[in-house]
Design a protein around this motif. Structure first.
Motif, PDB file in Angstrom:
ATOM      1  N   ARG A  18     -19.655 123.709 -72.464  1.00 25.71           N
ATOM      2  CA  ARG A  18     -19.655 122.758 -71.638  1.00 25.71           C
ATOM      3  C   ARG A  18     -18.900 121.676 -71.938  1.00 25.71           C
ATOM      4  N   LEU A  19     -17.806 121.195 -70.969  1.00 23.66           N
ATOM      5  CA  LEU A  19     -17.033 120.300 -71.224  1.00 23.66           C
ATOM      6  C   LEU A  19     -17.599 119.177 -70.719  1.00 23.66           C
ATOM      7  N   LEU A  20     -17.787 117.846 -71.339  1.00 21.27           N
ATOM      8  CA  LEU A  20     -18.387 116.649 -70.871  1.00 21.27           C
ATOM      9  C   LEU A  20     -17.166 115.457 -70.656  1.00 21.27           C
ATOM     10  N   ASP A  21     -17.662 114.642 -70.304  1.00 25.18           N
ATOM     11  CA  ASP A  21     -17.162 112.873 -70.199  1.00 25.18           C
ATOM     12  C   ASP A  21     -15.540 113.051 -69.662  1.00 25.18           C
ATOM     13  N   PHE A  22     -15.682 112.733 -68.223  1.00 21.75           N
ATOM     14  CA  PHE A  22     -14.387 112.787 -67.688  1.00 21.75           C
ATOM     15  C   PHE A  22     -14.313 111.063 -67.310  1.00 21.75           C
ATOM     16  N   GLY A  23     -14.817 110.519 -68.145  1.00 24.42           N
ATOM     17  CA  GLY A  23     -14.859 109.009 -67.908  1.00 24.42           C
ATOM     18  C   GLY A  23     -13.479 108.354 -67.642  1.00 24.42           C
ATOM     19  N   ILE A  24     -12.502 108.581 -68.657  1.00 26.27           N
ATOM     20  CA  ILE A  24     -11.358 108.074 -68.836  1.00 26.27           C
ATOM     21  C   ILE A  24     -10.172 109.112 -68.320  1.00 26.27           C
ATOM     22  N   ALA A  25     -10.789 110.022 -67.647  1.00 26.28           N
ATOM     23  CA  ALA A  25      -9.627 111.110 -67.214  1.00 26.28           C
ATOM     24  C   ALA A  25      -8.796 110.575 -66.077  1.00 26.28           C
ATOM     25  N   LYS A  26      -7.614 111.113 -65.864  1.00 30.45           N
ATOM     26  CA  LYS A  26      -6.563 110.611 -65.084  1.00 30.45           C
ATOM     27  C   LYS A  26      -6.144 111.436 -64.092  1.00 30.45           C
TER      28      LYS A  26
END
Length: 942
Positions: A215-223
């Motif tokens: 499971r891929l997490l944390d797209f908080g700084i994704a662009k």
């Protein structure tokens, strides 16, 4: 502490806590040169954490009451804090509005943070996650703002651990780790397809569930690639949204990020996953050193890093073995992903995943090393003091090239031989189709092939030797053992003239020779021919594992025939190991059948049945329930169950074998015919003689149209017809059929078949009162079986019982008693005390003793007449014991004896309506009872 100060401290404190204690001080000294106040604050926090392990369990910034455990936030109730960073927190929460029950990971902005960029980033994460629908990305379940203005994201709660610690704790090997990593690539590729770059890929954002799903997490700084970029992240000791150790060079430089930025981060994760370390070896673990390494440093090859890894970190491999596994393709794949220039990396996460799949499947990979000249220059720079050693290496390479050249010539020669064989077969079938209007049968075609081959392949002795082996194998399949032996003799005369003949040809020739001599009943010659090549088979195991396994299997069968059970067990175990290593499921099933036959020969039918059942279950799991090998295994299982008095199970498995043979081969195939004959033999045991005889007549007609009259398999047909005729009372016809069977088997030379044939002939002659003819045959059967299986085998006990009954009929009670005592001892030890064969031996001995004055013998006969068993063979023995016990009373109490014999006949009729040898024997006793006539011969069990 103010918000801006904490935003600056938090990521640096996280990085320091991840470092070993001895490296923290060095890092703090570097920070002190750049910002003394910041370094002092970090040192104070580290001191507090060292003094109180729970110091960092509570947040550095105080939370309002609405974010405390147990408090409602929208429809959710907070349970416990899962984690926090400089920007926000993640809580484990329950759905609390009664709509449904579900645990979620609730992500919140840290209360009190008013930075509009952070709020913008939080909102953007919501928009990004809403785009995703992928099994390896934690899903967005809900989003909202509570009555206090607190935004939140409800995410799928993932119970797992970071991918690196998951692999390490379970000691996963490299293929398993790559399979997990390819799941990560799939998730990242899905994000890229939605125009989203993650920008913070690291092990703590990649969790693996207990079921092994990523499971891929944390797209908080994704662009978002389709919107205006955010301002560039700060570097050095300022606030940094990404994690430095996994950042790409363009992130450090503040350049625009692309999908290849994530490819670089994936490369760092893959490096750590394979080696347990980061790509760069730094003298000081500071941000400045890391940034310099990421921008300008050369990543160490994973294989070199593996050599320096701690043994614990490289489990389940030793450091040296891990280095060997990583060297080559994996080195190139990882370094391509870590290229400084984005255009030299993989163009996408999908391309990286595809290259890993190519590696796992043994295919060429896209990642290749630099040019030969470049690699040579680098090598000379690193090893200029080792040029002398290089000269020795060059000599070795030259020798290797010579070997390769020799092998190439040999490959060309083998290719020419294969082409010649192909041309020969094509021309043979063309000639066969145009030679006449009369169809040519297979045997004539094979004879024609040998004549043509000896002419057309006269100048190619290797091809001619291969032709002899191929045709001999076909002859073996047809049961033409003598013809196969003649062809293999021609091959044997050729092979010494071919010093360069391939090892595969020599091993296959030895295996075929062993098979022929085993079928001809001469395991000694089989062993003598094969044994000298065992060392050759061991030498060729790495290159020719399946040919070596077939060699061991055949040599093991011949060793078993000689009674060398330890050697046979060793050879079968080695064959099974090689076939298991090569994942040859059909070969493994064949070896388990060999092992079961060995256990049966050792007098362990129960173990043999378990081995067969395990092997059959494994075959069905791997190759399906309709594999041809299952036919032979079911037939062997049926034979063992018949021998252990489990008639119902034997019928079930014989019928299953017949059904499968019909499905796979049709009704006109040899496998179907053999399965049908075996089922008919069970019908004989059940007293269904008419049905059995009809099957035997049909199958005998089928074989007689295809085989010579004296073929060994025709002898089996004659033997079956003889047994049915004997059971039905047609003694003359039974003797004629059985004599034909024995004659054919004697020509084949197979000692085991000859022993079975002469035993049955002696049994029929004994029943007919022709004991003088039966006696030498019974002695021959006992001698042959003792020679084949050993003098203590249970089958020798059957022979001794028949011999004792014949000697008793001939008026030799002392010799008869000695033989019957041996029979009881051997059958009890081999078959078990409750087996029908053992009871028959005990019955014959008790009857003999009772007729010669043993006062306790009649009571033993009565005890042996217990019919509580439901097994038909056990009941047949019990009926015979009751009949013999009644016969003993015929002189003193004839009326009571006749009534007892009538009772035995009445018990038998419902189960044996067509009569048979035992009902006929009881009727003979009944007719002779009180008349003064002799009661007749004892019925032997075939």
């Amino acid at each position: 502490m103010d918000i801006e100060r904490w935003q600056r401290l938090s990521p640096l404190l996280d990085a320091l806590l991840e470092l070993p204690a001895d490296q923290r001080e060095e890092h703090l000294r570097t920070l002190h040169d750049e910002d003394p106040a910041l370094a002092a604050e970090l040192a104070r926090l580290l001191t507090l954490d060292a003094g109180d392990a729970s110091f960092l369990d509570s947040p550095a910034m105080s939370l309002p009451a609405g974010a405390m455990a147990g408090v409602r936030l929208g429809p959710y109730r907070l349970e416990r804090l899962l984690g926090e960073g400089g920007m926000g927190q993640v809580w484990l929460a329950d759905r609390a509005d009664g709509m449904y029950e579900r645990k979620v990971a609730l992500k919140l902005l840290r209360p009190g943070l008013a930075n509009p960029q952070l709020r913008q980033r939080f909102d953007r994460e919501r928009d990004i996650l809403a785009r995703f629908a992928h099994p390896h990305i934690a899903r967005l379940l809900d989003a909202g703002i509570d009555h206090n203005g607190q935004p939140y994201l409800a995410l799928e709660y993932v119970e797992g651990e970071p991918i690196t610690s998951y692999c390490q704790s379970r000691q996963l090997d490299i293929p398993a780790r790559l399979d997990l990593f390819r799941q990560v690539c799939e998730a990242v590729s899905h994000a890229h397809a939605n125009l989203i770059v993650h920008r913070d890929l690291k092990p703590s954002n990649i969790l693996v569930t207990p079921a092994g799903q990523v499971r891929l997490l944390d797209f908080g700084i994704a662009k978002l690639l389709d919107v205006q970029p955010l301002p560039v992240e700060q570097t050095r000791t300022g606030v940094r949204a990404f994690t430095l150790h996994y950042a790409a060079p363009e992130q450090i430089r503040g350049e625009p990020v692309t999908t290849m930025t994530d490819v670089y981060s994936l490369g760092v994760v893959l490096y750590e996953l394979l080696t347990g370390s980061k790509p760069y070896r730094l003298k000081r673990q500071t941000d400045a050193e890391w940034e310099e390494a990421i921008l300008d440093g050369v990543p160490q090859r994973p294989s070199q890093a593996a050599l320096r890894a701690e043994p614990e970190a490289s489990r389940p491999y030793s450091p040296a073995r891990l280095a060997r596994e990583l060297a080559g393709d994996l080195d190139n794949i990882v370094l391509k992903a870590l290229a400084k220039c984005p255009t030299r990396r993989y163009v996408s996460a999908e391309a990286l995943s595809h290259d890993l799949l190519c590696y796992l499947r043994g295919r060429p990979v896209l990642a290749r090393g630099e040019s030969f000249g470049y690699r040579t220059r680098k090598y000379l720079q690193r090893h200029r003091w080792a040029i002398g050693t290089a000269a020795a290496i060059l000599a070795v390479l030259s020798a290797a090239l010579g070997v390769v050249g020799w092998q190439a010539q040999r490959a060309l020669r083998e290719a020419a031989r294969a082409q010649a064989m192909q041309r020969f077969v094509t021309e043979l079938f063309q000639d066969a189709g145009s030679s006449s209007n009369t169809p040519i049968d297979l045997r004539s075609l094979l004879d024609m092939g040998i004549l043509r081959g000896e002419r057309s392949l006269a100048r190619q002795p290797e091809a001619r030797a291969e032709l002899y082996g191929a045709v001999a194998q076909l002859r073996l399949g047809l049961g033409d053992y003598r013809e196969a032996h003649e062809l293999l003799e021609r091959q044997s005369r050729l092979l010494p003239l071919l010093p360069d003949a391939p090892a595969s040809l020599r091993l296959e020739a030895a295996t075929l020779n062993g098979n022929v001599f085993q079928q001809l009943g001469d395991p000694q010659i089989c062993t003598a021919r094969m044994q000298p090549l065992e060392a050759k088979a061991q030498q060729e195991e790495p290159r020719l594992p399946l040919q070596s396994a077939a060699f061991y299997a055949q040599l093991g069968r011949c060793r078993r025939e000689l009674g060398d059970f330890d050697a046979a067990r060793r050879l079968h175990a080695r064959a099974l190991e090689l076939r298991r290593r090569e994942k040859d499921e059909a070969g493994m099933a064949e070896t388990r059948l060999d092992m079961a036959n060995l256990q049966s020969a050792m007098g362990q039918p129960g173990e043999a049945i378990r081995t067969l059942m395990d092997g059959l279950a494994q075959l069905r799991r791997t190759l399906g329930a309709h594999h041809p090998q299952a036919i032979n295994m079911l037939r062997a299982l049926c034979s063992l169950e018949r021998a252990t008095d489990t008639l119902e199970a034997a019928i079930r498995d014989c019928r299953a074998s017949l059904r499968l043979a019909q499905e796979l081969h049709g009704s006109n195939h040899r496998a179907t015919v053999d399965a049908h004959r075996q089922l008919a033999a069970l019908y004989v045991d059940m007293g269904r003689f008419r049905e059995a005889e009809a099957i035997f007549v049909d199958t005998t007609a089928w074989m007689s149209s295809r085989l010579e009259p004296h073929h060994p398999d025709m002898a089996r047909a004659y033997n079956s017809l003889a047994v049915v005729a004997w059971e039905r009372g047609d003694i003359e016809r039974a003797v004629a059929y059985q004599q034909r069977a024995v004659e054919a088997w004697r020509k084949s030379g197979n000692a085991g078949l000859i022993a079975a044939g002469v035993f049955n002939l002696a049994m029929i002659l004994h029943d007919a009162g022709r004991d003088h003819e039966a006696l030498p045959l019974a002695r021959e059967a006992a001698a042959l079986r003792a020679r084949q299986y050993g003098a203590r085998h249970a089958l020798v006990g059957d022979d001794e019982r028949l011999l004792g009954e014949i000697l008793d009929a001939l008026g030799q009670p002392q010799a008869a008693q000695a033989a019957l005592e041996v029979a009881v001892r051997l059958t009890r030890a081999g078959f078990g005390p409750n087996h029908s064969h053992t009871r028959r031996a005990e019955i014959s001995l008790a009857r003999l003793q009772a007729r010669h004055g043993d006062a306790a013998a009649p009571a033993r006969l009565v005890a042996l007449g217990d019919t509580r068993s439901n097994d038909l063979e056990q009941r047949k023995a019990a009926w015979l014991a009751r009949a013999y016990a009644a016969d003993l009373q015929c002189r003193q109490r004839p009326h009571a004896a006749r009534l007892a014999l009538d009772g035995v006949l009445a018990d038998m009729r419902p189960l044996l309506p067509e009569g048979g040898a035992i009902p006929r024997e009881v009727q003979r006793l009944r007719d002779a009872c009180g008349s003064g006539r002799p009661a007749g011969a004892t019925i032997a069990r075939r």
